[in-house]
Design an enzyme around this catalytic site. Structure first.
Site, PDB file in Angstrom:
ATOM      1  N   ASN A  78     -39.334  54.385  19.811  1.00  0.00           N
ATOM      2  CA  ASN A  78     -39.684  55.780  20.031  1.00  0.00           C
ATOM      3  C   ASN A  78     -40.515  55.936  21.307  1.00  0.00           C
ATOM      4  OD1 ASN A  78     -39.947  58.578  19.542  1.00  0.00           O
ATOM      5  ND2 ASN A  78     -40.097  58.215  17.335  1.00  0.00           N
ATOM      6  N   HIS A 108     -57.188  38.364  28.004  1.00  0.00           N
ATOM      7  CA  HIS A 108     -58.048  37.760  29.018  1.00  0.00           C
ATOM      8  C   HIS A 108     -59.037  36.818  28.352  1.00  0.00           C
ATOM      9  CE1 HIS A 108     -56.748  40.200  32.444  1.00  0.00           C
ATOM     10  NE2 HIS A 108     -56.538  41.145  31.535  1.00  0.00           N
ATOM     11  N   SER A 133     -46.253  54.882  13.914  1.00  0.00           N
ATOM     12  CA  SER A 133     -46.788  55.452  15.152  1.00  0.00           C
ATOM     13  C   SER A 133     -48.221  55.002  15.414  1.00  0.00           C
ATOM     14  CB  SER A 133     -46.710  56.983  15.113  1.00  0.00           C
ATOM     15  OG  SER A 133     -47.529  57.483  14.081  1.00  0.00           O
ATOM     16  N   ALA A 151     -48.980  53.752  10.123  1.00  0.00           N
ATOM     17  CA  ALA A 151     -49.424  54.444  11.335  1.00  0.00           C
ATOM     18  C   ALA A 151     -50.905  54.193  11.612  1.00  0.00           C
ATOM     19  CB  ALA A 151     -49.170  55.946  11.197  1.00  0.00           C
ATOM     20  N   THR A 156     -54.017  42.317  13.520  1.00  0.00           N
ATOM     21  CA  THR A 156     -54.718  41.181  14.108  1.00  0.00           C
ATOM     22  C   THR A 156     -54.305  39.848  13.479  1.00  0.00           C
ATOM     23  OG1 THR A 156     -56.567  41.396  12.555  1.00  0.00           O
ATOM     24  CG2 THR A 156     -56.740  42.599  14.647  1.00  0.00           C
ATOM     25  N   LYS A 157     -53.546  39.921  12.372  1.00  0.00           N
ATOM     26  CA  LYS A 157     -53.105  38.716  11.659  1.00  0.00           C
ATOM     27  C   LYS A 157     -51.628  38.850  11.325  1.00  0.00           C
ATOM     28  CE  LYS A 157     -57.557  38.003   9.444  1.00  0.00           C
ATOM     29  NZ  LYS A 157     -58.284  38.021   8.175  1.00  0.00           N
ATOM     30  N   ARG A 174     -49.448  46.493  -0.175  1.00  0.00           N
ATOM     31  CA  ARG A 174     -48.614  46.071  -1.297  1.00  0.00           C
ATOM     32  C   ARG A 174     -47.396  45.341  -0.790  1.00  0.00           C
ATOM     33  NH1 ARG A 174     -45.521  51.421  -3.566  1.00  0.00           N
ATOM     34  NH2 ARG A 174     -43.738  51.035  -2.262  1.00  0.00           N
TER      35      ARG A 174
END
Length: 180
Positions: A78, A108, A133, A151, A156-157, A174
């Site tokens: 999208n 970085h 989104s 959304a 991070t994992k 879930r």
């Protein structure tokens, strides 16, 4: 499968050659009116791989490098999505990418003396995954087959297959059990 590389030296040569070409293509793509075929053709030039006719990409489309973005069949991307792909971004078949998603495979260094050096870690989004989104996916993450990222989440994992995650940072909500 994940790559890490110090880009404080020689590898910048490739970047300096490809980025000016691809940034011009990205700007031309995002400032004109194009058919679906024209969008796929230009993105194919940017990533240096043929985009399957079953894939749909809505504009604007952003990438900082382009050559390490790999897009499967029947993918929907999208508008407003950003692919920071120098470390590699792999989208499987039937993946859905919501508007304004950011997928980064580059980071970085923490050490101020090496801050301009880059660490690259590939991102893999497996078949049938749906990224909602305004999601951000950080370097090195794997999103499993059939998974959904809600959304606004920051992933991070790794996300296991058949799992719904959401939140900041993304947490398991879930599992998916053959629902339609």
């Amino acid at each position: 499968m994940k790559s890490q590389m110090n880009l404080g030296t020689k590898a910048y040569e490739q970047i300096e050659k490809i980025v000016p070409i691809n940034q011009k293509l990205v700007q031309e793509l995002n400032t004109g009116v194009h058919s679906g075929d024209e969008v796929r053709q230009t993105v194919s030039q940017i990533i240096n791989e043929k985009i399957d006719p079953s894939t749909e990409i809505r504009l604007p489309f952003w990438t900082d490098f382009g050559r390490n973005l790999h897009i499967g069949k029947n993918v929907f991307i999208n508008s407003g999505s950003m692919f920071t792909d120098m470390g590699g971004i792999y989208l499987g078949d039937n993946v859905l990418i919501g508007p304004n998603v950011t997928i980064a495979s580059v980071n970085h260094r923490i050490d101020p003396e090496q801050r301009r050096h880059l660490d690259l870690k590939s991102v893999y989004i497996h078949d049938n995954a749906w990224i909602g989104s305004n999601v951000t996916v950080i370097p090195g993450v794997v999103i499993g087959e059939n998974s959904i990222v809600g959304a606004g989440a920051v992933v991070t994992k790794n996300v296991p297959a058949n799992t719904i995650v959401g939140g900041v940072p993304a947490q398991i909500i879930r599992t998916i059990k053959g629902e339609n």
